[in-house]
Design a protein around this motif. Structure first.
Motif, PDB file in Angstrom:
ATOM      1  N   HIS A  96       0.819  -1.215   0.000  1.00 21.91           N
ATOM      2  CA  HIS A  96       0.000   0.000   0.000  1.00 21.91           C
ATOM      3  C   HIS A  96       0.853   1.264   0.000  1.00 21.91           C
ATOM      4  O   HIS A  96       0.586   2.213  -0.729  1.00 21.91           O
ATOM      5  CB  HIS A  96      -0.931   0.014   1.224  1.00 21.91           C
ATOM      6  N   ASP A  97       1.873   1.302   0.879  1.00 20.87           N
ATOM      7  CA  ASP A  97       2.717   2.491   0.997  1.00 20.87           C
ATOM      8  C   ASP A  97       4.173   2.067   1.067  1.00 20.87           C
ATOM      9  O   ASP A  97       4.516   1.059   1.691  1.00 20.87           O
ATOM     10  CB  ASP A  97       2.377   3.302   2.256  1.00 20.87           C
ATOM     11  N   VAL A  98       5.020   2.855   0.442  1.00 18.71           N
ATOM     12  CA  VAL A  98       6.460   2.628   0.496  1.00 18.71           C
ATOM     13  C   VAL A  98       7.057   3.738   1.352  1.00 18.71           C
ATOM     14  O   VAL A  98       7.105   4.902   0.931  1.00 18.71           O
ATOM     15  CB  VAL A  98       7.096   2.638  -0.912  1.00 18.71           C
ATOM     16  N   VAL A  99       7.487   3.396   2.566  1.00 17.46           N
ATOM     17  CA  VAL A  99       8.017   4.377   3.513  1.00 17.46           C
ATOM     18  C   VAL A  99       9.536   4.406   3.401  1.00 17.46           C
ATOM     19  O   VAL A  99      10.188   3.367   3.469  1.00 17.46           O
ATOM     20  CB  VAL A  99       7.598   4.027   4.961  1.00 17.46           C
ATOM     21  N   LEU A 100      10.090   5.581   3.227  1.00 17.25           N
ATOM     22  CA  LEU A 100      11.538   5.741   3.100  1.00 17.25           C
ATOM     23  C   LEU A 100      12.173   5.816   4.479  1.00 17.25           C
ATOM     24  O   LEU A 100      11.757   6.610   5.326  1.00 17.25           O
ATOM     25  CB  LEU A 100      11.855   7.009   2.311  1.00 17.25           C
ATOM     26  N   VAL A 101      13.192   4.981   4.705  1.00 22.24           N
ATOM     27  CA  VAL A 101      13.860   4.911   6.004  1.00 22.24           C
ATOM     28  C   VAL A 101      15.359   5.104   5.807  1.00 22.24           C
ATOM     29  O   VAL A 101      15.969   4.447   4.964  1.00 22.24           O
ATOM     30  CB  VAL A 101      13.611   3.551   6.687  1.00 22.24           C
ATOM     31  N   GLY A 102      15.944   6.005   6.582  1.00 22.99           N
ATOM     32  CA  GLY A 102      17.383   6.240   6.490  1.00 22.99           C
ATOM     33  C   GLY A 102      17.711   7.405   5.580  1.00 22.99           C
ATOM     34  O   GLY A 102      17.034   7.653   4.583  1.00 22.99           O
ATOM     35  N   GLY A 103      18.782   8.132   5.936  1.00 20.47           N
ATOM     36  CA  GLY A 103      19.144   9.331   5.192  1.00 20.47           C
ATOM     37  C   GLY A 103      19.406   9.082   3.720  1.00 20.47           C
ATOM     38  O   GLY A 103      19.114   9.930   2.875  1.00 20.47           O
ATOM     39  N   LYS A 109      18.245   8.980  -7.157  1.00 17.78           N
ATOM     40  CA  LYS A 109      18.355   7.760  -7.955  1.00 17.78           C
ATOM     41  C   LYS A 109      17.764   6.572  -7.215  1.00 17.78           C
ATOM     42  O   LYS A 109      17.116   5.709  -7.828  1.00 17.78           O
ATOM     43  CB  LYS A 109      19.827   7.479  -8.298  1.00 17.78           C
ATOM     44  N   VAL A 110      17.958   6.521  -5.907  1.00 20.65           N
ATOM     45  CA  VAL A 110      17.365   5.445  -5.104  1.00 20.65           C
ATOM     46  C   VAL A 110      15.850   5.533  -5.174  1.00 20.65           C
ATOM     47  O   VAL A 110      15.150   4.532  -5.362  1.00 20.65           O
ATOM     48  CB  VAL A 110      17.848   5.527  -3.639  1.00 20.65           C
ATOM     49  N   GLN A 111      15.318   6.738  -5.030  1.00 20.24           N
ATOM     50  CA  GLN A 111      13.874   6.929  -5.104  1.00 20.24           C
ATOM     51  C   GLN A 111      13.342   6.551  -6.485  1.00 20.24           C
ATOM     52  O   GLN A 111      12.280   5.931  -6.601  1.00 20.24           O
ATOM     53  CB  GLN A 111      13.529   8.379  -4.770  1.00 20.24           C
ATOM     54  N   SER A 126       6.018  11.578   4.060  1.00 21.79           N
ATOM     55  CA  SER A 126       5.445  12.306   5.194  1.00 21.79           C
ATOM     56  C   SER A 126       6.206  12.060   6.490  1.00 21.79           C
ATOM     57  O   SER A 126       6.036  12.793   7.462  1.00 21.79           O
ATOM     58  CB  SER A 126       3.978  11.911   5.380  1.00 21.79           C
ATOM     59  N   ILE A 127       7.060  11.018   6.524  1.00 22.71           N
ATOM     60  CA  ILE A 127       7.846  10.704   7.715  1.00 22.71           C
ATOM     61  C   ILE A 127       9.301  11.041   7.445  1.00 22.71           C
ATOM     62  O   ILE A 127       9.835  10.712   6.384  1.00 22.71           O
ATOM     63  CB  ILE A 127       7.723   9.211   8.091  1.00 22.71           C
ATOM     64  N   ASN A 128       9.943  11.697   8.393  1.00 24.17           N
ATOM     65  CA  ASN A 128      11.365  12.007   8.262  1.00 24.17           C
ATOM     66  C   ASN A 128      12.150  10.697   8.179  1.00 24.17           C
ATOM     67  O   ASN A 128      12.075   9.871   9.090  1.00 24.17           O
ATOM     68  CB  ASN A 128      11.825  12.822   9.477  1.00 24.17           C
ATOM     69  N   PRO A 129      12.929  10.463   7.089  1.00 22.05           N
ATOM     70  CA  PRO A 129      13.660   9.192   6.937  1.00 22.05           C
ATOM     71  C   PRO A 129      14.600   8.890   8.092  1.00 22.05           C
ATOM     72  O   PRO A 129      14.858   7.730   8.407  1.00 22.05           O
ATOM     73  CB  PRO A 129      14.442   9.386   5.631  1.00 22.05           C
ATOM     74  N   ASP A 130      15.135   9.950   8.736  1.00 20.88           N
ATOM     75  CA  ASP A 130      16.058   9.752   9.851  1.00 20.88           C
ATOM     76  C   ASP A 130      15.318   9.362  11.134  1.00 20.88           C
ATOM     77  O   ASP A 130      15.934   8.890  12.089  1.00 20.88           O
ATOM     78  CB  ASP A 130      16.872  11.019  10.115  1.00 20.88           C
ATOM     79  N   GLU A 131      14.004   9.584  11.161  1.00 21.19           N
ATOM     80  CA  GLU A 131      13.237   9.322  12.376  1.00 21.19           C
ATOM     81  C   GLU A 131      12.287   8.143  12.234  1.00 21.19           C
ATOM     82  O   GLU A 131      11.628   7.746  13.205  1.00 21.19           O
ATOM     83  CB  GLU A 131      12.426  10.570  12.756  1.00 21.19           C
ATOM     84  N   ALA A 132      12.213   7.563  11.032  1.00 22.36           N
ATOM     85  CA  ALA A 132      11.244   6.498  10.788  1.00 22.36           C
ATOM     86  C   ALA A 132      11.471   5.296  11.699  1.00 22.36           C
ATOM     87  O   ALA A 132      10.529   4.718  12.250  1.00 22.36           O
ATOM     88  CB  ALA A 132      11.310   6.063   9.318  1.00 22.36           C
ATOM     89  N   VAL A 133      12.737   4.893  11.866  1.00 25.56           N
ATOM     90  CA  VAL A 133      13.042   3.754  12.734  1.00 25.56           C
ATOM     91  C   VAL A 133      12.655   4.060  14.174  1.00 25.56           C
ATOM     92  O   VAL A 133      12.102   3.218  14.889  1.00 25.56           O
ATOM     93  CB  VAL A 133      14.535   3.386  12.635  1.00 25.56           C
ATOM     94  N   ALA A 134      12.938   5.286  14.612  1.00 22.75           N
ATOM     95  CA  ALA A 134      12.584   5.677  15.986  1.00 22.75           C
ATOM     96  C   ALA A 134      11.071   5.669  16.178  1.00 22.75           C
ATOM     97  O   ALA A 134      10.563   5.280  17.238  1.00 22.75           O
ATOM     98  CB  ALA A 134      13.156   7.056  16.299  1.00 22.75           C
TER      99      ALA A 134
END
Length: 372
Positions: A96-103, A109-111, A126-134
């Protein structure tokens, strides 16, 4: 990018910095900054004054060059995503959704590769990639503690083993006990036997990985089961247990299944029966003794842990001077009490533990101005 610039320095200045840790460290830091810059700009410069033996390094790198240098790594990211979906027996159209995690997920190119893999689906930004894991850890903590909001109750997070875990067999192969992606906590067992006649001990080497041969996998450690009664090879039945707790900590143990008979030098059937009956008779007493030992050990461990914490400047600074002295005295008193009360009951140890915990929490939470 680091390797690219090392070669450029060698070509332009005739200097090889590959064996100089300090110069490489400065270059790697500059490359990290450049990576972030070209993720939002077309190009950037790398400028390092007096990098190595008088060399002042200055160079420009474009986003296109950066992507060319790292395209293999970027494609490997997508391969991991594909493998993850394969393990979960899912198709990319089911996501359903692809959430980006990590800087590094900010790299265009990755995106682009991810979006292509998911047939043009818009990526969730919508989620900060640096904070997604937290954020995920916070949801998991709320679920485990039972203190989360109604929203957290709708989530079901599961931890799994990232690699298969197993023990080495006699032919150098890995006998997998816990397959990759097994939900934890878990407990598995596997039965081995001896490879030599009258073998008295068996050394078990523990590995993680997905290859057939242990030499291609990651070695975790080894332990030995000794005291195996003499027997022809293949007769002893040695069970290996792998336990992974909720924290992902692996505990490995072995057990040799021995058949007791009434042969010469062995216990008689009546003696065996009596030992079994005695074990049942004194079961509650043995359990109480074990409970007492565990409570005593827990109190000792907690006291020494607090003592170590007070030696950490950052933690000690949280306490007022009076509270710090009170805490130190309480820890010393608890340790002396344990050493002088080996015959205390479990509930006495537990009571002392609660007293020490309450005192510690009060010292940490009480505003310093109340006691200064």
């Amino acid at each position: 990018m680091v390797n690219h610039f090392v070669q450029e320095i060698k070509r332009k200045n005739g200097k090889d910095i590959s064996e100089n840790p300090e110069a490489l460290g400065r270059l790697r830091t500059a490359c990290e900054r450049a990576k972030r810059t070209v993720s939002s700009n077309i190009q950037t410069t790398v400028d390092l004054y007096c990098l190595y033996e008088g060399v002042h390094f200055h160079s420009t790198i474009t986003r296109a060059k950066f992507e060319e240098l790292n395209i293999d790594l970027f494609k490997r990211c997508v391969e991991h995503v594909e493998k993850c979906l394969s393990d979960a027996k899912m198709d990319n159209s089911a996501v359903h959704d692809v959430v980006l995690v990590g800087g590094s997920s900010r790299i265009p190119k990755v995106q682009e590769l991810l979006q292509g893999f998911f047939h043009g689906k818009q990526l969730c930004r919508s989620i900060n990639p640096d904070e997604a894991v937290a954020d995920g850890a916070a949801v998991q903590a709320a679920i485990l503690s039972g203190e989360g909001s109604v929203t957290a109750e709708d989530f079901a997070l599961e931890d799994v083993t990232p690699l298969s875990l197993g023990a080495e067999t006699v032919d150098g192969e890995m006998g997998a006990l816990i397959p990759r992606n097994t939900t934890i906590p878990t407990r598995k067992e596997l039965t081995f036997t001896t490879s030599l006649d009258n073998q008295s001990s068996v050394a078990l080497r523990v590995f993680e990985g997905e290859r057939t041969m242990t030499r291609d996998n990651h070695f975790l450690g080894e332990f030995e089961l000794s005291g195996i009664p003499p027997a022809p090879k293949g007769v002893p039945q040695i069970t290996v247990y792998f336990d992974i707790d909720a924290n992902g900590i692996l505990n490995a143990s072995t057990e040799d299944k021995i058949t007791i008979t009434s042969d010469k030098g062995r216990l008689s059937k009546n003696e065996i029966m009596k030992m079994v009956q005695d074990a049942e008779k004194y079961k509650s007493e043995d359990e109480e003794h074990k409970k007492k030992d565990e409570a005593r050990y827990a109190l000792e461990t907690f006291a020494y842990t607090l003592m170590d914490n007070l030696k950490v400047k950052r933690i000690a600074s949280l306490l007022a001077a009076n509270d710090k002295k009170t805490t130190e005295d309480a820890i010393d008193a608890a340790i002396q009490w344990v050493e002088g009360n080996h015959l205390a009951e479990a509930d006495e140890y537990e009571h002392k533990m609660e007293e020490l915990k309450s005192m510690w929490i009060l010292s940490l939470t009480r505003p310093k101005q109340e006691v200064d």
